[in-house]
Design a protein around this motif. Structure first.
Motif, short mmCIF file in Angstrom:
data_model
loop_
_atom_site.label_atom_id
_atom_site.label_comp_id
_atom_site.label_asym_id
_atom_site.label_seq_id
_atom_site.Cartn_x
_atom_site.Cartn_y
_atom_site.Cartn_z
N PHE A 95 0.82 -1.21 0.00
CA PHE A 95 0.00 0.00 0.00
C PHE A 95 0.85 1.26 0.00
O PHE A 95 0.66 2.17 -0.81
CB PHE A 95 -0.93 0.02 1.21
N SER A 96 1.82 1.35 0.92
CA SER A 96 2.60 2.58 1.08
C SER A 96 3.45 2.90 -0.14
O SER A 96 3.79 4.06 -0.37
CB SER A 96 3.48 2.50 2.33
N SER A 97 3.82 1.87 -0.92
CA SER A 97 4.67 2.11 -2.09
C SER A 97 3.89 2.23 -3.39
O SER A 97 4.48 2.46 -4.44
CB SER A 97 5.69 0.97 -2.22
N SER A 98 2.56 2.08 -3.33
CA SER A 98 1.76 2.22 -4.55
C SER A 98 1.62 3.70 -4.91
O SER A 98 1.90 4.58 -4.09
CB SER A 98 0.39 1.57 -4.37
N LEU A 99 1.15 3.98 -6.10
CA LEU A 99 1.15 5.36 -6.60
C LEU A 99 -0.07 6.15 -6.14
O LEU A 99 0.06 7.19 -5.50
CB LEU A 99 1.25 5.36 -8.11
N PHE A 100 -1.26 5.68 -6.44
CA PHE A 100 -2.45 6.52 -6.31
C PHE A 100 -3.13 6.43 -4.95
O PHE A 100 -3.51 7.46 -4.37
CB PHE A 100 -3.46 6.19 -7.41
N ALA A 101 -3.30 5.23 -4.42
CA ALA A 101 -4.09 5.08 -3.19
C ALA A 101 -3.55 5.92 -2.03
O ALA A 101 -4.33 6.65 -1.37
CB ALA A 101 -4.19 3.61 -2.79
N PRO A 102 -2.25 5.88 -1.70
CA PRO A 102 -1.77 6.71 -0.59
C PRO A 102 -1.98 8.20 -0.82
O PRO A 102 -2.26 8.95 0.12
CB PRO A 102 -0.27 6.37 -0.52
N ILE A 103 -1.86 8.63 -2.08
CA ILE A 103 -2.05 10.06 -2.38
C ILE A 103 -3.48 10.48 -2.12
O ILE A 103 -3.75 11.52 -1.52
CB ILE A 103 -1.65 10.36 -3.85
N TRP A 104 -4.44 9.65 -2.57
CA TRP A 104 -5.85 10.03 -2.38
C TRP A 104 -6.20 10.11 -0.90
O TRP A 104 -6.90 11.03 -0.47
CB TRP A 104 -6.77 9.03 -3.08
N PHE A 105 -5.73 9.15 -0.11
CA PHE A 105 -6.03 9.19 1.32
C PHE A 105 -5.35 10.38 1.99
O PHE A 105 -5.95 11.04 2.86
CB PHE A 105 -5.60 7.88 1.99
N ALA A 106 -4.12 10.69 1.60
CA ALA A 106 -3.41 11.82 2.19
C ALA A 106 -4.06 13.15 1.82
O ALA A 106 -4.25 14.02 2.67
CB ALA A 106 -1.95 11.80 1.75
N LEU A 107 -4.40 13.30 0.53
CA LEU A 107 -5.07 14.53 0.11
C LEU A 107 -6.45 14.64 0.73
O LEU A 107 -6.91 15.75 1.04
CB LEU A 107 -5.16 14.57 -1.42
N GLY A 108 -7.11 13.50 0.91
CA GLY A 108 -8.40 13.52 1.60
C GLY A 108 -8.26 14.03 3.03
O GLY A 108 -9.11 14.78 3.52
N PHE A 109 -7.17 13.65 3.67
CA PHE A 109 -6.93 14.12 5.04
C PHE A 109 -6.67 15.62 5.05
O PHE A 109 -7.16 16.33 5.94
CB PHE A 109 -5.73 13.37 5.64
N ILE A 110 -5.90 16.10 4.09
CA ILE A 110 -5.67 17.56 4.00
C ILE A 110 -6.98 18.29 3.75
O ILE A 110 -7.22 19.37 4.31
CB ILE A 110 -4.64 17.87 2.90
N LEU A 111 -7.85 17.71 2.93
CA LEU A 111 -9.14 18.34 2.64
C LEU A 111 -10.00 18.44 3.90
O LEU A 111 -10.64 19.47 4.14
CB LEU A 111 -9.88 17.55 1.57
N ILE A 112 -10.01 17.39 4.71
CA ILE A 112 -10.76 17.44 5.98
C ILE A 112 -10.21 18.57 6.86
O ILE A 112 -10.96 19.36 7.44
CB ILE A 112 -10.66 16.09 6.71
N THR A 113 -8.89 18.65 6.95
CA THR A 113 -8.25 19.72 7.71
C THR A 113 -8.64 21.09 7.16
O THR A 113 -8.95 22.02 7.91
CB THR A 113 -6.72 19.56 7.66
#
Length: 453
Positions: A138-156
């Motif tokens: 998971f951590s080394s894949s391209l898209f999934a970690p980015i979407w979850f991280a950007l989703g977290f920034i959006l919540i913030t």
């Protein structure tokens, strides 16, 4: 000109919970337990409490004094206390470090968010090899970690965009009690496991034979990083404090909450780990590889309980991360809103965009794009090194020198004592700590983090 009162925190409870939330984060639930495990348990905790008294609380009060005196963003606040504009550079450094931290911290927060959903879907129920492979994939894949991280920034983003009272204070009053409730539930479940008493003993029965210089320096570092010193976070939040807020008392209350969360995190993790025979020293992989396996083994007799504990644990991590990202975001937002005379809406967008760039670069550096590195480190590790080992210690070091030696003593005294009405007796001791003890401690942390001592 100081902020209008409508932009201040509405209540003392809001101040304590919001500011404690800025300190409480993954460092308490992630860094503290594995550092305790590496450094021998209870003796480290005692040293950490001593370091909080010597460095943490005086350091917090320094930033409180700077922020409340000015009632404005960190850049202007550092210039206003002494009237020397060159000191505004410390504020600029704090704002830059906060945006960088927000970016790469959101990657790890996104991992927590992903693991929450994975727990809900029952995907973390395999053996140790499966869980290790799951995380690395998971951590080394391209898209999934980015979407979850950007989703977290959006919540913030959504929280900070609502302002100090309507966003930060309101959400902090909701999240902090939930965080404590989740912690206590998991602690109770962990402490009821067979063999859990060994983990409790490890956490509370000190063995001072294990204490050496490295353990002391680690305790200093934990006190420093856990309370977010050197990021301009505390300075920014203090600019929203009312003039009647007791700064020393508030710092003590925040440090107490921060320490209680860290100790409860230890009670959550070590009894379960000892129950299944997992080493207390599991390093940074603790929460994504070791603990899912611990929960699976510890609650194997009642899988539904293990399933629920996994969900609660990653919900706890996500909430703890969110209270920290909110404060990191607000530092830059206050700067752009006030210094550039922008609306809060536009200021929030600028910070979100800048942090998102750091976030994407940090995420892809973990495997999807191995070439995304600087000085031989993946960008996430480089940003962590840049902020935690360089910018934060330098910022905190200069802050203590600034308050102790540069700022006019009457101004510092006025803020510390609320105009001479509270804790005047302690002022000479505070001044001694920030002039001599705190700079020395921070210098030791700086050299230790660089591996020079």
């Amino acid at each position: 000109m100081a902020r209008l009162s409508k932009n201040n925190f509405r209540s003392r409870l809001g101040i304590i919970l919001a500011t404690a939330g800025s300190a409480v984060g993954l460092g308490n639930i992630w860094r503290f337990p594995y550092t305790v495990g590496q450094d021998g348990g209870a003796a480290f905790i005692i040293l950490n409490i001593v370091c909080i008294l010597l460095l943490g609380i005086p350091g917090m009060v320094c930033e409180f004094i700077i922020g409340r005196n000015a009632g404005t963003n960190a850049v202007r606040a550092y210039g206003r206390l002494s009237g020397i504009k060159a000191w505004r550079l410390v504020g600029y450094m704090g704002i830059l470090s906060s945006v960088i931290i927000l970016g790469f911290y959101s990657v790890v927060a996104g991992w927590c968010l992903h693991y929450l959903f994975a727990s809900l879907l029952g995907r973390l129920g395999g053996d140790a090899a499966y869980i290790s492979h799951y995380f690395s994939t998971f951590s080394s894949s391209l898209f999934a970690p980015i979407w979850f991280a950007l989703g977290f920034i959006l919540i913030t983003h959504l929280v900070v965009s609502k302002g100090v009272r309507g966003g930060i204070e309101r959400v902090s009053k909701l999240l902090m009690p939930i965080l404590f409730a989740l912690l206590i539930i998991i602690v109770i479940a962990s402490c009821l496991l067979p063999g859990a008493s060994k983990g409790i003993e490890f956490l509370f029965k000190p063995d001072f034979s294990k204490v050496n210089a490295d353990v002391f320096l680690d305790a200093l570092g934990q006190a420093f990083f856990s309370l977010s010193l050197g990021t301009a976070c505390l300075c920014t939040y203090a600019s929203y404090f009312g003039r009647d807020i007791n700064l020393l008392k508030s710092a003590g209350q925040i440090a107490f909450i921060d320490s209680m969360v860290a100790i409860l995190a230890g009670l959550m993790i070590f009894p379960a780990a000892f129950s299944v025979g997992v080493d207390a020293d599991s390093g940074p992989s603790l929460i994504f590889i070791t603990l899912p396996n611990v929960f699976n083994q510890a609650f194997s007799a009642i899988p539904s309980v293990g399933y629920a504990i996994g969900i609660l644990f990653y919900a706890l991590l996500a909430l703890a991360a969110l209270t920290s990202t909110i404060s990191m975001h607000e530092i830059g937002t206050a700067f752009f809103q006030e210094e550039m005379r922008l609306s809060r809406k536009v200021a929030v967008i600028i910070v979100t965009a800048a942090a998102s760039v750091v976030c994407v670069l940090s995420s892809v550096s973990m495997g999807a794009c191995p070439g995304a590195s600087l000085w031989g480190m993946p960008l996430l590790s480089f940003f962590d090194f840049l902020t935690a080992q360089l910018m934060m210690p330098v910022g905190a070091f200069l802050t203590t020198l600034y308050v102790g030696w540069v700022a006019p003593k009457p101004k510092v005294y006025k803020q510390f004592t609320n105009g001479g009405t509270v804790y005047a007796y302690f002022f000479p001791y505070f001044l001694f700590l920030v002039r001599f003890v705190c700079p020395a401690c921070i210098l030791l942390i700086f050299l230790h983090e660089l591996g020079w001592i």
